[in-house]
Design a protein around this motif. Sequence first.
Motif, PDB file in Angstrom:
ATOM      1  N   ILE A 285      19.241 106.707  20.982  1.00 39.32           N
ATOM      2  CA  ILE A 285      20.263 106.687  21.976  1.00 39.32           C
ATOM      3  C   ILE A 285      21.446 106.768  20.888  1.00 39.32           C
ATOM      4  CG2 ILE A 285      20.248 104.119  22.038  1.00 39.32           C
ATOM      5  CD1 ILE A 285      21.248 104.295  24.823  1.00 39.32           C
ATOM      6  N   LEU A 286      21.089 105.963  19.586  1.00 41.11           N
ATOM      7  CA  LEU A 286      22.623 106.038  18.730  1.00 41.11           C
ATOM      8  C   LEU A 286      22.910 107.619  18.495  1.00 41.11           C
ATOM      9  CD1 LEU A 286      24.666 104.872  16.980  1.00 41.11           C
ATOM     10  CD2 LEU A 286      22.781 104.571  15.161  1.00 41.11           C
ATOM     11  N   GLU A 287      21.669 108.186  18.277  1.00 36.60           N
ATOM     12  CA  GLU A 287      21.788 109.600  17.943  1.00 36.60           C
ATOM     13  C   GLU A 287      22.419 110.615  18.871  1.00 36.60           C
ATOM     14  OE1 GLU A 287      19.074 113.465  16.419  1.00 36.60           O
ATOM     15  OE2 GLU A 287      18.100 111.512  16.783  1.00 36.60           O
ATOM     16  N   TYR A 288      22.155 110.205  20.333  1.00 35.47           N
ATOM     17  CA  TYR A 288      22.519 110.861  21.561  1.00 35.47           C
ATOM     18  C   TYR A 288      23.871 110.564  21.465  1.00 35.47           C
ATOM     19  CZ  TYR A 288      23.538 111.925  26.285  1.00 35.47           C
ATOM     20  OH  TYR A 288      24.182 112.621  27.238  1.00 35.47           O
TER      21      TYR A 288
ATOM     22  N   LEU B  92      25.389  98.140  11.739  1.00 34.57           N
ATOM     23  CA  LEU B  92      25.759  99.344  12.586  1.00 34.57           C
ATOM     24  C   LEU B  92      25.023  99.528  13.979  1.00 34.57           C
ATOM     25  CD1 LEU B  92      26.633 103.152  11.776  1.00 34.57           C
ATOM     26  CD2 LEU B  92      25.093 102.388  13.612  1.00 34.57           C
ATOM     27  N   VAL B  93      23.680  99.372  13.715  1.00 37.30           N
ATOM     28  CA  VAL B  93      22.562  99.347  14.790  1.00 37.30           C
ATOM     29  C   VAL B  93      22.798  98.290  15.671  1.00 37.30           C
ATOM     30  CG1 VAL B  93      20.226  99.514  15.469  1.00 37.30           C
ATOM     31  CG2 VAL B  93      21.256 100.964  13.561  1.00 37.30           C
ATOM     32  N   LYS B  94      23.014  97.182  15.001  1.00 38.15           N
ATOM     33  CA  LYS B  94      23.176  95.870  15.851  1.00 38.15           C
ATOM     34  C   LYS B  94      24.661  95.934  16.682  1.00 38.15           C
ATOM     35  CE  LYS B  94      23.092  90.719  15.177  1.00 38.15           C
ATOM     36  NZ  LYS B  94      23.242  89.765  14.258  1.00 38.15           N
ATOM     37  N   TRP B  95      25.533  96.226  15.982  1.00 37.13           N
ATOM     38  CA  TRP B  95      26.758  96.272  16.857  1.00 37.13           C
ATOM     39  C   TRP B  95      26.729  97.513  17.954  1.00 37.13           C
ATOM     40  CZ3 TRP B  95      30.028 100.197  18.384  1.00 37.13           C
ATOM     41  CH2 TRP B  95      31.334  99.858  19.070  1.00 37.13           C
ATOM     42  N   PHE B  96      26.066  98.642  17.745  1.00 39.95           N
ATOM     43  CA  PHE B  96      25.867  99.530  18.594  1.00 39.95           C
ATOM     44  C   PHE B  96      25.006  98.988  19.916  1.00 39.95           C
ATOM     45  CE2 PHE B  96      23.436 103.057  20.608  1.00 39.95           C
ATOM     46  CZ  PHE B  96      24.295 103.729  21.149  1.00 39.95           C
TER      47      PHE B  96
ATOM     48  N   ASN C 266      26.853  95.079  21.141  1.00 44.24           N
ATOM     49  CA  ASN C 266      28.328  95.022  21.534  1.00 44.24           C
ATOM     50  C   ASN C 266      28.465  96.465  22.477  1.00 44.24           C
ATOM     51  OD1 ASN C 266      28.018  93.771  18.800  1.00 44.24           O
ATOM     52  ND2 ASN C 266      29.877  92.888  20.079  1.00 44.24           N
ATOM     53  N   TYR C 267      28.176  97.507  21.952  1.00 49.63           N
ATOM     54  CA  TYR C 267      28.426  98.830  22.871  1.00 49.63           C
ATOM     55  C   TYR C 267      27.765  98.901  24.045  1.00 49.63           C
ATOM     56  CZ  TYR C 267      30.310 103.461  23.162  1.00 49.63           C
ATOM     57  OH  TYR C 267      30.782 104.685  23.581  1.00 49.63           O
ATOM     58  N   MET C 268      26.360  98.940  23.890  1.00 48.34           N
ATOM     59  CA  MET C 268      25.170  99.207  24.822  1.00 48.34           C
ATOM     60  C   MET C 268      24.920  97.652  25.589  1.00 48.34           C
ATOM     61  SD  MET C 268      24.972 102.364  24.603  1.00 48.34           S
ATOM     62  CE  MET C 268      23.624 102.581  25.814  1.00 48.34           C
ATOM     63  N   LYS C 269      25.303  96.636  25.324  1.00 49.28           N
ATOM     64  CA  LYS C 269      24.912  95.544  25.711  1.00 49.28           C
ATOM     65  C   LYS C 269      23.361  95.286  25.993  1.00 49.28           C
ATOM     66  CE  LYS C 269      29.311  94.780  26.408  1.00 49.28           C
ATOM     67  NZ  LYS C 269      30.318  94.135  25.500  1.00 49.28           N
ATOM     68  N   ILE C 270      22.549  95.825  24.947  1.00 50.39           N
ATOM     69  CA  ILE C 270      21.171  95.393  24.850  1.00 50.39           C
ATOM     70  C   ILE C 270      21.055  94.448  23.768  1.00 50.39           C
ATOM     71  CG2 ILE C 270      18.881  96.520  24.216  1.00 50.39           C
ATOM     72  CD1 ILE C 270      20.271  99.366  25.172  1.00 50.39           C
ATOM     73  N   THR C 271      20.673  93.133  24.024  1.00 47.15           N
ATOM     74  CA  THR C 271      20.649  92.102  23.054  1.00 47.15           C
ATOM     75  C   THR C 271      19.202  91.644  22.930  1.00 47.15           C
ATOM     76  OG1 THR C 271      21.128  90.444  25.009  1.00 47.15           O
ATOM     77  CG2 THR C 271      23.044  91.435  23.705  1.00 47.15           C
ATOM     78  N   ASN C 272      18.144  92.272  23.419  1.00 48.21           N
ATOM     79  CA  ASN C 272      16.837  91.608  23.414  1.00 48.21           C
ATOM     80  C   ASN C 272      16.033  92.255  22.428  1.00 48.21           C
ATOM     81  OD1 ASN C 272      16.655  94.142  24.863  1.00 48.21           O
ATOM     82  ND2 ASN C 272      15.281  93.222  26.346  1.00 48.21           N
ATOM     83  N   ARG C 273      16.599  93.017  21.370  1.00 54.42           N
ATOM     84  CA  ARG C 273      15.883  93.696  20.293  1.00 54.42           C
ATOM     85  C   ARG C 273      16.406  93.392  18.960  1.00 54.42           C
ATOM     86  NH1 ARG C 273      16.612 100.015  22.847  1.00 54.42           N
ATOM     87  NH2 ARG C 273      15.720  99.273  24.775  1.00 54.42           N
TER      88      ARG C 273
END
Length: 209
Positions: free
Chosen positions: A113-116, A36-40, A43-50
């Motif tokens: 940010i997911l919680e937000y 879930l966190v990886k997809w969020f 894919n959703y936030m476009k943050i791929t460096n974590r």
Amino acid sequence: MEFNEFEDCVAFINLLDDREFVIKYKHMLDSKFEELVKWFLFNYMKITNRPIPPVALHKRKVNLLSLYLLVAADGGYKTVTTENIWPAIAKDLGFDYGDGDYMRTTYAMYLDILEYYYNFNKFQRKVQDKEVVVEEGRLTGSHQEVSTNAEDAQQGSAGMEQAALFTRIDDEDWSKGKRRKRFNFDYARWAVEEANQSVLDRSRKHNLV
């Protein structure tokens, strides 16, 4: 469950309110929550460096689901930070008290940010539900019969009982349990040092005998 849109994330997070379900399937939920966190993020936030899962400096992985649940149980990110509970959170996850700040950073980078977005989604749903109720009231208000107070109370009670049975929530909400007091890191470190010194002193006395 697959994650193709944010509504899928919402549905999964809603499942975490069921304590018995989480305890029974915790191992399986751990990997699913990472998905879930990886997809969020990717894919959703476009943050791929974590990296998923996050890894501490000493090459130990952080269990994101456990971190999420512990912070929620202690009142959320803001409360845990204000009350300085991060060292206790770190200890609960199998790390040292000194890793508390790393846990805070990890939560901020991966889960805050997911919680937000999750809470914002819930707020939008409530607003939409109210708008629907108002609109339906305008269209059908003249044709509806007014229920008595007794009938409303009976129906409300039945609805609450059905909801409790469906979600298996006890009378005391899981997330509203007694929160931990402010964590005194200096005192904890002093207590550990005192205990270690006491062990050394006893060992020396034993050797002298």
